[in-house]
Design a protein around this motif. Sequence first.
Motif, mmCIF file in Angstrom:
data_model
loop_
_atom_site.group_PDB
_atom_site.id
_atom_site.type_symbol
_atom_site.label_atom_id
_atom_site.label_comp_id
_atom_site.label_asym_id
_atom_site.label_seq_id
_atom_site.Cartn_x
_atom_site.Cartn_y
_atom_site.Cartn_z
ATOM 1 N N ALA A 268 0.807 -1.216 0.000
ATOM 2 C CA ALA A 268 0.000 0.000 0.000
ATOM 3 C C ALA A 268 0.841 1.268 0.000
ATOM 4 O O ALA A 268 0.379 2.316 -0.453
ATOM 5 N N THR A 269 2.081 1.194 0.507
ATOM 6 C CA THR A 269 2.872 2.419 0.697
ATOM 7 C C THR A 269 4.185 2.458 -0.078
ATOM 8 O O THR A 269 4.800 3.528 -0.137
ATOM 9 N N TYR A 270 4.624 1.348 -0.661
ATOM 10 C CA TYR A 270 5.952 1.389 -1.288
ATOM 11 C C TYR A 270 5.999 2.325 -2.488
ATOM 12 O O TYR A 270 7.056 2.856 -2.831
ATOM 13 N N THR A 271 4.843 2.556 -3.131
ATOM 14 C CA THR A 271 4.843 3.478 -4.267
ATOM 15 C C THR A 271 5.177 4.899 -3.819
ATOM 16 O O THR A 271 5.735 5.687 -4.595
ATOM 17 N N ALA A 272 4.838 5.250 -2.577
ATOM 18 C CA ALA A 272 5.225 6.563 -2.062
ATOM 19 C C ALA A 272 6.735 6.654 -1.896
ATOM 20 O O ALA A 272 7.351 7.681 -2.211
ATOM 21 N N VAL A 273 7.345 5.582 -1.398
ATOM 22 C CA VAL A 273 8.806 5.551 -1.271
ATOM 23 C C VAL A 273 9.454 5.601 -2.648
ATOM 24 O O VAL A 273 10.459 6.283 -2.862
ATOM 25 N N LEU A 274 8.872 4.883 -3.591
ATOM 26 C CA LEU A 274 9.381 4.879 -4.958
ATOM 27 C C LEU A 274 9.316 6.279 -5.558
ATOM 28 O O LEU A 274 10.266 6.746 -6.188
ATOM 29 N N ALA A 275 8.193 6.981 -5.362
ATOM 30 C CA ALA A 275 8.048 8.331 -5.894
ATOM 31 C C ALA A 275 9.032 9.297 -5.216
ATOM 32 O O ALA A 275 9.653 10.139 -5.879
ATOM 33 N N ALA A 276 9.170 9.187 -3.892
ATOM 34 C CA ALA A 276 10.058 10.091 -3.169
ATOM 35 C C ALA A 276 11.526 9.862 -3.507
ATOM 36 O O ALA A 276 12.358 10.750 -3.287
ATOM 37 N N ASP A 277 11.845 8.713 -4.056
ATOM 38 C CA ASP A 277 13.235 8.414 -4.422
ATOM 39 C C ASP A 277 13.627 9.048 -5.756
ATOM 40 O O ASP A 277 14.780 8.970 -6.153
ATOM 41 N N THR A 278 12.687 9.674 -6.445
ATOM 42 C CA THR A 278 12.983 10.339 -7.707
ATOM 43 C C THR A 278 13.413 11.784 -7.444
ATOM 44 O O THR A 278 13.423 12.257 -6.304
ATOM 45 N N ALA A 279 13.766 12.506 -8.524
ATOM 46 C CA ALA A 279 14.148 13.910 -8.420
ATOM 47 C C ALA A 279 12.963 14.849 -8.551
ATOM 48 O O ALA A 279 13.149 16.071 -8.564
ATOM 49 N N VAL A 280 11.745 14.327 -8.643
ATOM 50 C CA VAL A 280 10.549 15.167 -8.785
ATOM 51 C C VAL A 280 10.345 15.952 -7.491
ATOM 52 O O VAL A 280 10.128 15.352 -6.431
ATOM 53 N N PRO A 281 10.406 17.287 -7.515
ATOM 54 C CA PRO A 281 10.385 18.050 -6.254
ATOM 55 C C PRO A 281 9.185 17.798 -5.367
ATOM 56 O O PRO A 281 9.322 17.661 -4.152
ATOM 57 N N ALA A 282 7.974 17.749 -5.944
ATOM 58 C CA ALA A 282 6.770 17.572 -5.123
ATOM 59 C C ALA A 282 6.765 16.230 -4.411
ATOM 60 O O ALA A 282 6.127 16.078 -3.364
ATOM 61 N N TRP A 283 7.441 15.246 -4.964
ATOM 62 C CA TRP A 283 7.515 13.918 -4.351
ATOM 63 C C TRP A 283 8.749 13.792 -3.466
ATOM 64 O O TRP A 283 8.656 13.320 -2.335
#
Length: 334
Positions: free
Chosen positions: A160-175
Amino acid sequence: MTAAPDGGRRRRKRRGERTVVPDAEFTSYYGKPILNTPEWKPLDIGGYFFLGGLAGAGSLLAAGARLTGRPATARAMKVSSTVAIAASTAALIHDLGRPARFINMLRVIKPTSPMSTGSWLLAAYGPLTGAAAVCDVAGVLPRAGDAATVGAALLGPAVATYTAVLAADTAVPAWHEGYRELPFVFAGSASAAAAGTALLAGPVRENRPARYAALFGAGLEAVARRRMESRLGMIAEAYRTGLAGRLMRSAEVLTAAGALGGALLGGRGRPLAALSGAALVAGSACTRLGVFHAGKATMADPKYTVVPQRERLRARREAAAAVDQGRGSGPPAA
């Protein structure tokens, strides 16, 4: 009396703190985005975020319903989790372009990579939730089905939550800048979606735990999102304006209405429970799509990348200068 020299004019400007030079506005090289914008499809990535959360939290509700003697709700949540994780994986593969790219991610195990870990997590969770659903619907191998139900529930929070970690690991500022709170936003959103599905699919006599789960999920998402936006500074604009802002406001209204409606009216009849459940599911979907579009907006505008970097650099320099000044103002040596 002679006119004041040029130096006097400069002194007057300094005393009055006036300047004829306008404040500089940030621009990038030829106005181009600093980050390369990938060809992400909103329904693919937003669906991948939403459906994975629904599946993972649904497995937890399924196990809870099985343990507390709510067989109809347990069966409905097992089936919905199986369908959701299959659709989530399909959305990811469709965005990747070729199924072979997903298979290639399973060639190695790299615990430090959220993408690698997430791929293996999906590969383990999918068969478990599928087996739990098949055994329940077909009425075969009850012990194996219970074991699969427990296994899927144990992996459910991570799914349920790993996609948030995946998104935050990118360079996208909002994530990336929201790495602390984004997993909690996704956890709350997933809980609300799963609770909404239980209200939609389960009988009224069995939906009390789902109503509590809806309140918990809505509260967690609201608190985490407000905390994230208050900490993000100027980047929070991306979550409040444009398409992302409209989606996030819609999510807030739908989730609150669904949670309160479920808590107050969900036990009084099937139509009211279903209406509350539909609002919760729609609110969760809006949250995931809003997060996606907020990330896309911060990739397109270079100020969200450079200005926070400059602020962090300035803060480090000021902190270093304060440390050096503190060392220099110490007592003289004997």
